[in-house]
Enzyme design. Sequence first.
Site, PDB file in Angstrom:
ATOM      1  N   ALA A 280     109.956 -23.881   2.761  1.00  0.00           N
ATOM      2  CA  ALA A 280     109.342 -23.941   4.094  1.00  0.00           C
ATOM      3  C   ALA A 280     107.991 -24.640   4.041  1.00  0.00           C
ATOM      4  O   ALA A 280     107.154 -24.316   3.195  1.00  0.00           O
ATOM      5  CB  ALA A 280     109.180 -22.524   4.655  1.00  0.00           C
TER       6      ALA A 280
ATOM      7  N   GLY B 182      95.119 -38.649   5.786  1.00  0.00           N
ATOM      8  CA  GLY B 182      95.547 -37.796   6.903  1.00  0.00           C
ATOM      9  C   GLY B 182      96.132 -36.467   6.471  1.00  0.00           C
ATOM     10  O   GLY B 182      96.591 -35.692   7.318  1.00  0.00           O
TER      11      GLY B 182
ATOM     12  N   TYR C  10     109.267 -39.668   0.537  1.00  0.00           N
ATOM     13  CA  TYR C  10     109.528 -39.681   1.983  1.00  0.00           C
ATOM     14  C   TYR C  10     111.034 -39.626   2.222  1.00  0.00           C
ATOM     15  O   TYR C  10     111.773 -40.530   1.842  1.00  0.00           O
ATOM     16  CB  TYR C  10     108.881 -40.915   2.619  1.00  0.00           C
ATOM     17  CG  TYR C  10     107.386 -40.724   2.783  1.00  0.00           C
ATOM     18  CD1 TYR C  10     106.846 -40.379   4.020  1.00  0.00           C
ATOM     19  CD2 TYR C  10     106.526 -40.821   1.694  1.00  0.00           C
ATOM     20  CE1 TYR C  10     105.479 -40.167   4.173  1.00  0.00           C
ATOM     21  CE2 TYR C  10     105.160 -40.615   1.832  1.00  0.00           C
ATOM     22  CZ  TYR C  10     104.646 -40.292   3.074  1.00  0.00           C
ATOM     23  OH  TYR C  10     103.300 -40.072   3.213  1.00  0.00           O
TER      24      TYR C  10
ATOM     25  N   TYR D 291      97.620 -30.689   3.676  1.00  0.00           N
ATOM     26  CA  TYR D 291      98.975 -30.680   3.111  1.00  0.00           C
ATOM     27  C   TYR D 291      98.951 -30.991   1.608  1.00  0.00           C
ATOM     28  O   TYR D 291      99.589 -30.308   0.801  1.00  0.00           O
ATOM     29  CB  TYR D 291      99.809 -31.711   3.858  1.00  0.00           C
ATOM     30  CG  TYR D 291     101.271 -31.785   3.513  1.00  0.00           C
ATOM     31  CD1 TYR D 291     102.203 -30.969   4.157  1.00  0.00           C
ATOM     32  CD2 TYR D 291     101.741 -32.699   2.574  1.00  0.00           C
ATOM     33  CE1 TYR D 291     103.549 -31.064   3.863  1.00  0.00           C
ATOM     34  CE2 TYR D 291     103.088 -32.799   2.277  1.00  0.00           C
ATOM     35  CZ  TYR D 291     103.989 -31.982   2.928  1.00  0.00           C
ATOM     36  OH  TYR D 291     105.332 -32.073   2.634  1.00  0.00           O
TER      37      TYR D 291
ATOM     38  N   GLN E   1      97.152 -38.118   0.275  1.00  0.00           N
ATOM     39  CA  GLN E   1      97.619 -38.997   1.358  1.00  0.00           C
ATOM     40  C   GLN E   1      96.581 -39.033   2.463  1.00  0.00           C
ATOM     41  O   GLN E   1      96.086 -37.968   2.869  1.00  0.00           O
ATOM     42  CB  GLN E   1      98.966 -38.487   1.905  1.00  0.00           C
ATOM     43  CG  GLN E   1      99.454 -39.155   3.186  1.00  0.00           C
ATOM     44  CD  GLN E   1      99.680 -40.640   3.025  1.00  0.00           C
ATOM     45  OE1 GLN E   1     100.120 -41.128   1.967  1.00  0.00           O
ATOM     46  NE2 GLN E   1      99.354 -41.414   4.051  1.00  0.00           N
TER      47      GLN E   1
ATOM     48  N   PRO F 158     109.597 -34.259  -3.554  1.00  0.00           N
ATOM     49  CA  PRO F 158     110.259 -35.332  -2.813  1.00  0.00           C
ATOM     50  C   PRO F 158     109.242 -36.368  -2.364  1.00  0.00           C
ATOM     51  O   PRO F 158     108.084 -36.050  -2.088  1.00  0.00           O
ATOM     52  CB  PRO F 158     110.837 -34.615  -1.591  1.00  0.00           C
ATOM     53  CG  PRO F 158     110.741 -33.153  -1.871  1.00  0.00           C
ATOM     54  CD  PRO F 158     109.593 -32.992  -2.811  1.00  0.00           C
TER      55      PRO F 158
HETATM   56  N1  CAA Z   1      94.908 -45.846   4.834  1.00  0.00           N
HETATM   57  C1  CAA Z   1      93.722 -46.344   5.239  1.00  0.00           C
HETATM   58  N2  CAA Z   1      93.306 -46.291   6.514  1.00  0.00           N
HETATM   59  C2  CAA Z   1      94.123 -45.718   7.405  1.00  0.00           C
HETATM   60  C3  CAA Z   1      95.389 -45.178   7.045  1.00  0.00           C
HETATM   61  C4  CAA Z   1      95.763 -45.272   5.705  1.00  0.00           C
HETATM   62  N3  CAA Z   1      96.939 -44.803   5.278  1.00  0.00           N
HETATM   63  N4  CAA Z   1      95.950 -44.665   8.161  1.00  0.00           N
HETATM   64  C5  CAA Z   1      95.090 -44.878   9.184  1.00  0.00           C
HETATM   65  N5  CAA Z   1      93.989 -45.515   8.722  1.00  0.00           N
HETATM   66  C6  CAA Z   1      92.818 -45.922   9.479  1.00  0.00           C
HETATM   67  C7  CAA Z   1      93.192 -46.673  10.754  1.00  0.00           C
HETATM   68  O1  CAA Z   1      93.395 -48.035  10.458  1.00  0.00           O
HETATM   69  C8  CAA Z   1      91.991 -46.434  11.628  1.00  0.00           C
HETATM   70  O2  CAA Z   1      90.929 -47.277  11.243  1.00  0.00           O
HETATM   71  P1  CAA Z   1      89.850 -47.797  12.331  1.00  0.00           P
HETATM   72  O3  CAA Z   1      89.264 -46.564  12.945  1.00  0.00           O
HETATM   73  O4  CAA Z   1      88.902 -48.602  11.520  1.00  0.00           O
HETATM   74  O5  CAA Z   1      90.669 -48.600  13.280  1.00  0.00           O
HETATM   75  C9  CAA Z   1      91.570 -45.028  11.257  1.00  0.00           C
HETATM   76  O6  CAA Z   1      92.127 -44.769   9.943  1.00  0.00           O
HETATM   77  C10 CAA Z   1      92.084 -43.981  12.225  1.00  0.00           C
HETATM   78  O7  CAA Z   1      93.457 -44.229  12.413  1.00  0.00           O
HETATM   79  P2  CAA Z   1      94.209 -43.653  13.660  1.00  0.00           P
HETATM   80  O8  CAA Z   1      93.535 -44.036  14.936  1.00  0.00           O
HETATM   81  O9  CAA Z   1      95.671 -43.944  13.521  1.00  0.00           O
HETATM   82  O10 CAA Z   1      93.952 -42.093  13.484  1.00  0.00           O
HETATM   83  P3  CAA Z   1      94.775 -40.957  14.089  1.00  0.00           P
HETATM   84  O11 CAA Z   1      93.896 -39.782  14.147  1.00  0.00           O
HETATM   85  O12 CAA Z   1      95.438 -41.363  15.354  1.00  0.00           O
HETATM   86  O13 CAA Z   1      95.995 -40.709  13.039  1.00  0.00           O
HETATM   87  C11 CAA Z   1      96.989 -40.104  10.954  1.00  0.00           C
HETATM   88  C12 CAA Z   1      95.786 -40.738  11.659  1.00  0.00           C
HETATM   89  C13 CAA Z   1      97.362 -38.747  11.606  1.00  0.00           C
HETATM   90  C14 CAA Z   1      96.610 -39.847   9.527  1.00  0.00           C
HETATM   91  C15 CAA Z   1      98.195 -41.058  11.067  1.00  0.00           C
HETATM   92  O14 CAA Z   1      97.796 -42.306  10.503  1.00  0.00           O
HETATM   93  C16 CAA Z   1      99.397 -40.543  10.300  1.00  0.00           C
HETATM   94  O15 CAA Z   1     100.153 -39.753  10.798  1.00  0.00           O
HETATM   95  N6  CAA Z   1      99.577 -41.014   9.060  1.00  0.00           N
HETATM   96  C17 CAA Z   1     100.703 -40.597   8.214  1.00  0.00           C
HETATM   97  C18 CAA Z   1     100.319 -39.477   7.305  1.00  0.00           C
HETATM   98  C19 CAA Z   1     101.501 -39.158   6.451  1.00  0.00           C
HETATM   99  O16 CAA Z   1     101.933 -39.969   5.633  1.00  0.00           O
HETATM  100  N7  CAA Z   1     102.063 -37.972   6.634  1.00  0.00           N
HETATM  101  C20 CAA Z   1     103.235 -37.603   5.892  1.00  0.00           C
HETATM  102  C21 CAA Z   1     104.118 -36.806   6.784  1.00  0.00           C
HETATM  103  S1  CAA Z   1     105.713 -36.502   6.023  1.00  0.00           S
HETATM  104  C22 CAA Z   1     105.384 -35.411   4.839  1.00  0.00           C
HETATM  105  O17 CAA Z   1     104.326 -34.875   4.701  1.00  0.00           O
HETATM  106  C23 CAA Z   1     106.535 -35.093   3.922  1.00  0.00           C
HETATM  107  C24 CAA Z   1     106.194 -35.406   2.539  1.00  0.00           C
HETATM  108  O18 CAA Z   1     105.991 -34.488   1.746  1.00  0.00           O
HETATM  109  C25 CAA Z   1     106.121 -36.808   2.097  1.00  0.00           C
END
Ligand code: CAA
Length: 240
Positions: free
Chosen positions: A83, A143, A179, A147, A141, A177
């Site tokens: 979970a 964001g 993605y 996590y 990661q 895992p």
């Molecule tokens: N690396 C560097 N910079 C990044 C970035 C990254 N990966 N992602 C976003 N940024 C930057 C953007 O370019 C932006 O820069 P500016 O302000 O200069 O334009 C700034 O960060 C803010 O970006 P956002 O406006 O998109 O910010 P947000 O608050 O709307 O969202 C976030 C940010 C929530 C992190 C979104 O980018 C996101 O969801 N990212 C994915 C995170 C991820 O990989 N999660 C995994 C989920 S699946 C899982 O967790 C299962 C597993 O085990 C693998």
Amino acid sequence: MARTALVTGGSRGIGAAISKALKAEGHTVAATYAGNDEAAAKFTEETGIKTYKWNVGSYEDSKAGIAKVEEDLGPIDIVVANAGITRDAPFHKMSPEQWQEVIDTNLTGVFNTIHPVWPGMRERGFGRIVVISSINGQKGQFGQVNYAATKAGDLGIVKSLAQEGAAKGITANAVCPGYIATEMVMAVPEKVREAIIGMIPTGRLGEPDEIARCVTFLTSDDSGFINGSTITANGGQFFV
Ligand code: CAA
């Protein structure tokens, strides 16, 4: 040997694939879920696997739920702590609530799931524990400060339990895992998801069954010498 297995978050996503795979191995499976009654009922109808509802973040609920599973299905020999939730946000926007919710489910939830079954496993001299961690617990990661912290912590739990359980026939291992094509990954903004897929040498998301296959391997009776290890299944995206 046919055993009783508990899979938390076992009615959807990777957890559902794990529950089905363990059932296919001949085990009796209990799958827990937190909130989605409809998905759980559908899952039971389709698979015949019993579902139980509790919040893994609560020790008391976990203890009571596990007691009920053991009353219904017998002593639990296999635990898959799967979970998990995300509350993604860049650190500067992450609220204390987003931090705490993820800690409660993904880290404390693992303690709460294993702790009540541990004494029985010790007494019976057998146990198989698998914790589903993540590539992002290994590499971090953007964001996911919350996590990634929990998933790295889960690896610490596994490595410690492996040492404590070994003399009692209990193994504890992790699967990380990458993605995988589940609702959790589909919730990532499409542009970000496409960029992530571009970083996976295999060129695609993983399938839940590809994770389930790791779990059936680690939980089999003859995997007794594999203890404290991490299986990385991420399409070559990251090497430890
Ligand atoms: N690396 C560097 N910079 C990044 C970035 C990254 N990966 N992602 C976003 N940024 C930057 C953007 O370019 C932006 O820069 P500016 O302000 O200069 O334009 C700034 O960060 C803010 O970006 P956002 O406006 O998109 O910010 P947000 O608050 O709307 O969202 C976030 C940010 C929530 C992190 C979104 O980018 C996101 O969801 N990212 C994915 C995170 C991820 O990989 N999660 C995994 C989920 S699946 C899982 O967790 C299962 C597993 O085990 C693998």
